[in-house]
Write a protein that holds these residues in place. Structure first.
Motif, PDB file in Angstrom:
ATOM      1  N   GLY A 124       0.807  -1.210   0.000  1.00 17.78           N
ATOM      2  CA  GLY A 124       0.000   0.000   0.000  1.00 17.78           C
ATOM      3  C   GLY A 124       0.842   1.262   0.000  1.00 17.78           C
ATOM      4  N   ILE A 125       1.968   1.237   0.719  1.00 11.52           N
ATOM      5  CA  ILE A 125       2.861   2.393   0.709  1.00 11.52           C
ATOM      6  C   ILE A 125       3.464   2.599  -0.677  1.00 11.52           C
ATOM      7  CG2 ILE A 125       5.004   3.314   1.675  1.00 11.52           C
ATOM      8  CD1 ILE A 125       4.327   1.903   4.267  1.00 11.52           C
ATOM      9  N   LEU A 128       0.794   3.991  -3.043  1.00 12.26           N
ATOM     10  CA  LEU A 128       0.148   5.231  -2.609  1.00 12.26           C
ATOM     11  C   LEU A 128       0.356   6.385  -3.575  1.00 12.26           C
ATOM     12  CD1 LEU A 128      -1.447   6.730  -0.424  1.00 12.26           C
ATOM     13  CD2 LEU A 128       0.728   7.180   0.751  1.00 12.26           C
ATOM     14  N   THR A 131      -2.212   6.982  -6.386  1.00 14.57           N
ATOM     15  CA  THR A 131      -3.566   7.464  -6.119  1.00 14.57           C
ATOM     16  C   THR A 131      -3.712   8.966  -6.324  1.00 14.57           C
ATOM     17  OG1 THR A 131      -3.051   7.772  -3.757  1.00 14.57           O
ATOM     18  CG2 THR A 131      -3.900   5.615  -4.437  1.00 14.57           C
ATOM     19  N   LEU A 154      -6.743  12.888  -4.457  1.00 14.78           N
ATOM     20  CA  LEU A 154      -6.803  11.451  -4.724  1.00 14.78           C
ATOM     21  C   LEU A 154      -7.928  11.191  -5.708  1.00 14.78           C
ATOM     22  CD1 LEU A 154      -6.360  10.068  -1.090  1.00 14.78           C
ATOM     23  CD2 LEU A 154      -4.604  10.671  -2.760  1.00 14.78           C
ATOM     24  N   LEU A 159      -7.412   5.278  -6.601  1.00 15.75           N
ATOM     25  CA  LEU A 159      -7.772   4.528  -5.409  1.00 15.75           C
ATOM     26  C   LEU A 159      -8.261   3.123  -5.763  1.00 15.75           C
ATOM     27  CD1 LEU A 159      -9.618   7.281  -3.339  1.00 15.75           C
ATOM     28  CD2 LEU A 159      -7.369   6.294  -2.881  1.00 15.75           C
ATOM     29  N   ALA A 162      -5.149   1.046  -6.776  1.00 15.93           N
ATOM     30  CA  ALA A 162      -4.340   0.728  -5.596  1.00 15.93           C
ATOM     31  C   ALA A 162      -5.028  -0.298  -4.710  1.00 15.93           C
ATOM     32  CB  ALA A 162      -4.052   2.005  -4.807  1.00 15.93           C
TER      33      ALA A 162
END
Length: 309
Positions: A124-125, A128, A131, A154, A159, A162
């Motif tokens: 997720g990092i 990120l 997004t 965002l 989103l 991701a």
């Protein structure tokens, strides 16, 4: 004198006593230095990650399935999760992994924490930045102001992409963790060899697995010996760094000798490149049912994903 039985437990042995106060009112507890924390954390993490004999010995669903069938079913489910582009399908596959974990008598709290506290969070990092609107253009759902007159925020498309990546990684890791912790290490290596994995690859993995724990034991022994010969409790960062540098050189010299000892120990116990197990590997009705179910789930997931898209 009292007429006590000669076999009765003495009163002084069973008399309750006050324990030490955990609040530290009887003294100041010294904090461990960074070397001790690093060695202790690494040892505990590796043991918790790789010692799955207690879990694989439980009488659960996946523990009763042949390791070869589990590997083939895992590969099929991994393919379906890699090809899926619908969140519904990925959520369904992840829910299936939770159901299998529960049927295998695994703690769901332990299982979820083991999966989500590491790779999915790091994934997720990594995703990120994708997004943000200046990376993935689209409809801004979370505005973050403006940059040189351009709205920044965002985007819905970012989103969504991701979220799919994180969910796909979490599902894949959940399936891999299920197979690895419900299968003992010898059976897993034997299953890989039965599925025509190269013999040299199995040899390297088997030696690395055993060598790693011997190496961790050597590091812990070296640190314990050094700590037992240290006078004083004050932390000294410069001294600890010098110890780490000196230990790295000594450990590098011991690594070669230790690898030879590990190999000779394996050969003396009958290892000839092929992993053997005490129980004979025979396919049963449960194995065929699990394999058919994994194949059916794979085909269903691919079909539903195609329809939803």
């Amino acid at each position: 004198m009292t007429d006590a039985s000669p076999t009765a437990t003495p009163d002084w042995l069973i008399r309750p006593e006050l324990g030490l106060c955990p609040c530290g009112c009887i003294g100041k507890r010294a904090k461990a230095d960074f070397v001790e924390k690093t060695i202790g954390s690494a040892s505990n993490l590796m043991r918790q990650s790789m010692f799955s004999d207690d879990v694989s010995a439980r009488d659960g669903l996946l523990q009763r399935v042949d390791a070869r069938v589990k590997l083939v079913g895992l590969l099929a489910l991994l393919v379906s999760s890699a090809l899926a582009h619908s969140p519904v399908v990925l959520i369904g596959l992840y829910s299936l992994s939770l159901g299998l974990a529960s049927a295998s008598r695994l703690s769901l709290r332990f299982f979820v924490a083991r999966v989500w506290l590491f790779i999915p969070i790091f994934t997720g990092i990594v995703v990120l930045p994708a997004t943000f609107s200046f990376i993935t253009h689209g409809h801004i759902v979370v505005p973050l102001g403006s940059w040189f007159g351009t709205r920044v925020g965002l985007t819905q498309q970012g989103l969504t992409a991701a979220g799919l990546i994180v969910l796909r990684v979490a599902t894949s890791i959940s399936l891999v963790v299920l197979v690895t912790i419900t299968t003992s290490w010898p059976r897993l290596l034997a299953a890989l060899r039965a599925l025509l994995v190269p013999r040299m690859f199995i040899l390297v993995i088997g030696m690395a697995y055993r060598y790693l724990f011997h190496l961790l034991g050597s590091v812990s022994d070296m640190f314990t010996a050094r700590k037992a010969r240290t006078v004083g409790s004050d932390a000294n960062t410069k001294r600890d760094r010098a110890f780490v540098a000196a230990s790295a050189g000594a450990l590098f010299g011991r690594a070669h000798a230790l690898s030879e000892e590990v190999h000779m120990a394996m050969v003396s116990r009958g290892y000839r490149g092929n992993v053997g197990t005490l129980a004979s590997a025979r396919l049963r009705a449960t194995d065929f049912a699990f394999g058919a179910g994994a194949l059916l789930v794979t085909l269903t997931a691919i079909g539903v994903d195609h329809v939803v898209r």
